[in-house]
Design a protein around this motif. Structure first.
Motif, short mmCIF file in Angstrom:
data_model
loop_
_atom_site.label_atom_id
_atom_site.label_comp_id
_atom_site.label_asym_id
_atom_site.label_seq_id
_atom_site.Cartn_x
_atom_site.Cartn_y
_atom_site.Cartn_z
N ILE A 341 89.77 16.96 -111.27
CA ILE A 341 90.36 16.00 -112.26
C ILE A 341 91.65 16.84 -113.20
N LYS A 342 92.55 16.08 -113.58
CA LYS A 342 93.64 16.60 -114.24
C LYS A 342 93.85 15.67 -115.46
N GLY A 343 94.86 16.04 -116.56
CA GLY A 343 95.00 15.41 -117.62
C GLY A 343 95.49 14.06 -117.25
N ARG A 344 95.27 13.29 -118.44
CA ARG A 344 95.60 11.61 -118.11
C ARG A 344 96.61 11.11 -117.78
N ASN A 345 97.70 11.94 -118.19
CA ASN A 345 99.29 11.72 -117.85
C ASN A 345 99.62 11.98 -116.34
N HIS A 346 98.61 12.52 -115.79
CA HIS A 346 98.85 13.02 -114.21
C HIS A 346 98.79 11.52 -113.51
N TYR A 347 97.98 10.51 -113.88
CA TYR A 347 97.53 9.31 -113.45
C TYR A 347 98.38 8.10 -113.75
N ILE A 348 98.59 7.01 -112.97
CA ILE A 348 99.59 6.00 -113.04
C ILE A 348 98.65 4.92 -113.78
N THR A 382 93.72 8.52 -105.49
CA THR A 382 93.77 9.27 -106.72
C THR A 382 94.96 8.59 -107.89
N GLY A 383 95.93 8.08 -107.48
CA GLY A 383 96.95 7.50 -108.42
C GLY A 383 97.54 8.72 -109.05
N ASP A 384 97.71 10.11 -108.37
CA ASP A 384 98.00 11.16 -109.31
C ASP A 384 99.63 11.40 -108.75
N VAL A 385 100.32 11.58 -109.85
CA VAL A 385 101.64 11.94 -109.77
C VAL A 385 101.92 13.26 -108.93
N ASP A 386 101.08 14.10 -108.87
CA ASP A 386 101.43 15.51 -108.10
C ASP A 386 101.26 15.14 -106.58
N GLU A 387 101.15 13.95 -106.21
CA GLU A 387 101.11 13.60 -104.88
C GLU A 387 102.44 13.02 -104.60
N LEU A 388 103.30 12.81 -105.50
CA LEU A 388 104.72 12.01 -105.19
C LEU A 388 105.65 13.35 -105.21
N ASN A 389 106.55 13.09 -104.36
CA ASN A 389 107.87 14.15 -104.59
C ASN A 389 108.76 13.33 -105.42
N LEU A 396 111.51 10.80 -115.07
CA LEU A 396 111.55 9.97 -116.25
C LEU A 396 110.79 8.59 -116.35
N TYR A 397 111.20 8.02 -115.23
CA TYR A 397 110.36 6.67 -114.97
C TYR A 397 108.97 6.81 -115.29
N TRP A 398 108.31 7.94 -114.51
CA TRP A 398 107.06 8.00 -114.27
C TRP A 398 106.53 8.17 -115.72
N ASN A 399 107.14 8.87 -116.73
CA ASN A 399 106.85 8.96 -118.35
C ASN A 399 106.73 7.64 -118.77
N LYS A 400 107.35 6.53 -118.10
CA LYS A 400 106.90 5.16 -118.99
C LYS A 400 105.90 4.35 -118.34
#
Length: 928
Positions: A341-348, A382-389, A396-400
């Motif tokens: 588990i990671k912080g909420r912002n890691h997930y889409i 997982t929908g985790d941003v760390d999976e993406l390169n 910047l888009y992810w932050n939205k």
């Protein structure tokens, strides 16, 4: 596919065809009807000398090209090959621009057909790949790539990769390909033609959806799997050495017995059973991860308690999950329920992503990121941003679309598919819960923390917990974040968020009831943009004046000085920024009050705009709080400014940190948990844990243990201090750099590269790198330098491993966490002992407090901190029992001062040799 693809690769004398660089090798592979049908390759005489670097890279020499044809001689054949074909290349703009120039110069027409960039295609098809270099993608797909940087080999591998990627696209569901087709219109290459043809073919065949996928609201996702319930299961802890050996043999093929690992298992199990805290230093090669995972899992299963494993980096989290947990399951012959588990912002946030897909996309980075996410959703659980390169524009888009709480966007329909809630559910049902220090610390002070209740913890990379806590309990305000926030809001005439909000409220008839006019708020935004620019300019000026001649990266303590004109201007400007931020926040709050009352009348798209405003207001509130802290003089926090003189304004930031976090950690963490096991390869200083206990606030400790590395350092390592270098304190930095540069060149020539050089300052690294490069004495070496060569730490490390004659220059993060086993690294140079600069704000504040309390700042803080860092650097060289290598410490204080002995006593027992550079070169030849 029916089209003809011609895959091209070129080797050239340089990067600029307009400046006279020429082709030295041409390679082409023809792909038709889904298979390779033809190929052609030729060396090309460039009629000029090949640069040494190109010869080293490609293996192509002047003598090989002497009798090769000129490009004009093969140009008609090349033109004929490309007729009615797609031009395909890995980084297509490079090859196309070069070939176009050569074809036109040879009197041919040039190529004006469709182009495909396999780098761009790979970013979409392999969104989780950590590299899009041809060599790495070839390795990922197990393609034979014997001669990288030779055109025929590269073209063949690129063609094989193209065929694989076309098959990957074919396997995607139709709904995904249709979305990719829409988004690909704005790409740099003509991939929309490919996606369109595949889409049309799928529609004709009416293919069923793959079993592992489902489609919800027009988006294809991997099917949800139910969360398994945690079981109460008893596995006997192995008590004898034979039982432990049998257990670990199941986890490894070719298992090597490690008594230190057995000892660690016993210590962790004992600490958990006795509900006490423990400090365990496990040297390199002990097998630390399984040393704590096995007893943690057995304890969790038998007691029906949850054990939390926390690491400093998300990379180690992923490594534990993908590499160590499967071994754990094999060893225990059961499936331990493990959740990460990671912080909420890691997930889409799927509702936000769906909404953004419905908008017309004109930004390249955003379109590409949307495509990457569409492909990822068919794979991820997982929908985790760390999976993406992602690119920086992609972030910047992810932050939205990250998983912040949505106020206006209706997310109820996506609740079943909420990745963050799924992670929380998995955490509730886990025996072992893997997280990171930041998440763990965030959970400590949150009333509604994400982590389920837990009382037993493993803190891996425990030496970093105090630093993580300092960052967590501290705050920062940086120019780029403020500028992005204000750019997102925008002036009315810029048609950004403020413009959209006003139009939306005007349409709903809400603006008529508002006291403040649009023009007034617009002026407030304009004033704020001006004042924040001014604030960070003044901050940069203050830092530069406070830290004269300190190199490009500077840190300056923020100390009230009323007689200082820059300080006075800084305070006055910060006050103005604070009041303007507060006024803007109040104005937007009044606007949003009206929006709340009319919430039901807005469309989904309008709701998304309001949601964006709410999140922007939260950022404004935080910035407002930070601006006030700049001018507030009370409090015990350390305040400072950081900046980089090479890009002064963009890099300027304010930092606020507590001097010590030990009291907070003791009160909020250690005293509330039954058992915390702190482990790392570097916890002790001169065989004592006193320093780390003080830093962490650990008062009651059940057990402390050093488990030495099983490696034979006396036979595997030579430790040398050159005796003909000047004392670092007796000469200027410039003179010292000149002296060490001469030694680096001599050592590099003797070792033939495979060398890591650790610096303590970016400035010294840069000076040494430039001197070596300009000397021309190491022209046939690949020089890779942190902060100079492009790429992340892992990318620089990968590039270093790729070349035999390579030198890696590193600072800060390269002192730890870099793993280069075997012959890839055979020489380590530590340029100077890693003391923190005494004027670094946090160091100065800690030392001042120790002095104030009657202590000795050097022996109580500066020395032990440097020793722990030195141990980390020392540990980079020997990673396996077969490694051999040389460590050179250029700082003579290691052997000329009393405290130098404390460094030596804290690392493996290796005799120190002092030698001249001539003796060193002879010794290297004998040793290697």
């Amino acid at each position: 596919m029916s089209q003809k693809f011609v895959v091209i690769d070129l080797e050239t004398t340089g990067n600029a065809p307009k400046k006279g660089d020429r082709i030295i090798q041409f390679g082409a592979v023809v792909v038709e009807n889904g298979r390779i049908t033809d190929q052609f390759a030729s060396l090309v005489n460039p009629m000029e000398k090949i640069p040494v670097f190109i010869e080293e890279l490609t293996g192509i020499s002047d003598s090989m090209l002497k009798n090769a044809p000129l490009f004009e001689e093969i140009a008609p054949l090349v033109s004929n090959l490309l007729e009615d074909a797609y031009f395909v290349a890995h980084n297509v703009l490079f090859d196309l621009s070069f070939l176009q120039e050569e074809l036109i110069n040879a009197g041919e027409e040039g190529f004006y057909g469709p182009v495909i960039d396999t780098v761009e295609m790979a970013r979409i098809v392999y969104p989780t790949s950590d590299s899009f270099q041809l060599t790495d993608l070839a390795a990922k797909e197990s393609l034979q790539h014997d001669r990288p940087h030779q055109a025929d080999s590269d073209a063949r591998v690129t063609a094989e990769l193209l065929l694989i990627m076309l098959n990957v696209v074919e396997a995607l569901p139709l709904v995904t390909i249709k979305e990719l087709t829409k988004l690909s219109e704005g790409l740099k290459s003509d991939l929309h033609l490919i996606f369109d043809e595949i889409s049309n073919g799928k529609e004709t065949r009416i293919e069923p959806l793959p079993e592992h996928l489902e489609v919800f609201r027009g988006i294809a996702l991997r099917k949800k799997t139910g969360s398994e319930m945690k079981e109460h299961q008893v596995i006997d802890f192995p008590k004898t050495m034979e039982e432990k050996k049998a257990l670990l043999k199941r986890a490894f093929t070719g298992y090597e017995m490690r008594p230190g690992q057995f000892e660690m298992m016993d210590l962790v199990y004992d600490a958990f059973h006795k509900n006490g805290h423990a400090l365990i230093e496990a040297g390199t090669g002990v097998g630390k991860s399984l040393g704590y995972l096995i007893p943690s899992a057995i304890f969790a299963l038998e007691s029906n308690n949850r054990v939390v494993v926390s690491t400093y980096t998300t990379q180690l989290q992923e490594q534990l999950l993908s590499n160590d947990v499967p071994k754990l399951n094999k060893a225990l012959e059961t499936k331990v329920k493990v959740a990460l588990i990671k912080g909420r912002n890691h997930y889409i946030n799927m509702a936000r992503f769906e909404q953004s897909l419905r908008e017309i996309e004109e930004n390249y980075d955003t379109a590409l990121t949307k495509m990457q996410i569409l492909v990822l959703l068919t794979q991820t659980e997982t929908g985790d941003v760390d999976e993406l390169n992602l690119s920086s524009g992609g972030m910047l888009y992810w932050n939205k679309i990250k998983n912040d709480r949505s106020i206006f966007i209706k997310t109820k329909h996506w609740e079943e598919y909420d990745f963050y809630h799924k992670a929380i559910e998995n955490a509730q049902n886990a025996n072992l819960l893997i997280t990171n220090h930041s998440m763990l610390l965030a959970d400590l002070v949150s009333e509604n923390g994400s982590l389920p209740e837990f009382e037993h913890v493993i803190l891996d990379e425990g030496h970093q917990f105090e630093k993580a806590a300092g960052k967590y309990f501290g705050e920062s305000l940086d120019y780029m974040s403020v500028r992005l926030m204000l750019n997102q809001l925008g002036l009315y005439e810029q048609h950004q968020l403020f413009y959209k909000l006003e139009n939306l409220l005007n349409k709903a008839g809400i603006l008529h009831s508002q006291h403040q006019q649009t023009s007034e708020i617009n002026q407030l935004i304009a004033d704020l943009i001006y004042e924040t620019e001014d604030l960070f300019k003044l901050a940069g000026t203050y830092a530069r004046k406070a830290m004269k001649n300190k190199g490009s990266k500077i840190q300056a303590s923020l100390v009230p000085a009323r007689e200082n004109r820059v300080w006075s201007a800084l305070v006055t400007t910060a006050e103005r920024v604070y009041f303007q931020l507060r006024d803007l926040q109040n104005a937007l709050e009044k606007r949003m009050d009206g929006a709340w009352r009319s919430a039901d009348s807005f469309s989904t798209r309008e709701m998304a705009i309001l949601d964006e405003v709410v999140h922007l207001m939260q950022d404004l509130e935080q910035a407002c709080f930070m601006a006030k802290r700049i001018v507030t003089e009370e409090g015990r926090d350390v305040k400072w400014i950081e900046a980089d003189t090479r890009s002064m304004q963009n890099s300027t930031a304010f930092f606020f940190r507590p001097v010590h976090v030990s009291e907070s950690l003791e009160a909020q963490f250690f005293s509330r948990k039954k058992s915390v096991v702190v482990t790392s390869a570097t916890l002790s200083v001169n065989h004592s844990f006193r320093f780390i206990k003080k830093e962490l606030g650990l008062q009651q400790v059940l057990l402390e243990k050093q488990i030495p590395s099983p490696f034979s350092y006396k036979t595997q390592v030579k430790l040398v201090v050159p005796e003909d270098l000047p004392d670092i304190k007796s000469v200027s930095d410039d003179d010292y750099v000149v002296a060490i540069t001469e030694h680096i060149i001599s050592i590099a020539e003797a070792t033939k590269g495979r060398m890591l050089i650790l610096f303590t300052s970016n400035e010294m690294l840069k000076k040494a790198y430039n001197l070596i490069r300009e000397s021309g004495l190491l022209e046939d070496f690949i020089l890779i330098a942190q902060g100079i060569s492009a790429g992340s730490r892992s990318r620089l490390t990968r590039n270093f491993k790729r070349f035999d004659k390579a030198i890696l220059f590193g600072t800060s993060s390269f002192w730890e966490g870099v793993d280069i086993p075997g012959e890839d690294l055979s020489c380590l140079i530590i340029v100077r002992l890693p003391f923190s600069p005494p004027d670094a704000p946090l160091t100065a504040a800690k030392c001042a407090l120790i002095k104030q309390n009657g202590g000795n700042p050097f022996s109580e803080f500066s020395l032990p901190e440097a020793i722990l860092r030195f141990k980390q650097g020392f540990g980079r060289l020997i990673r396996t029992s077969d490694d051999r290598g040389l460590i050179f410490v250029f700082d003579r204080r290691l052997v000329t001062t009393k405290y130098g002995n404390a460094f030596l006593k804290s690392v493996a027992d290796v005799p120190v040799e002092s030698k001249s550079i001539n003796e060193i070169v002879d010794m290297i030849h004998d040793w290697l």
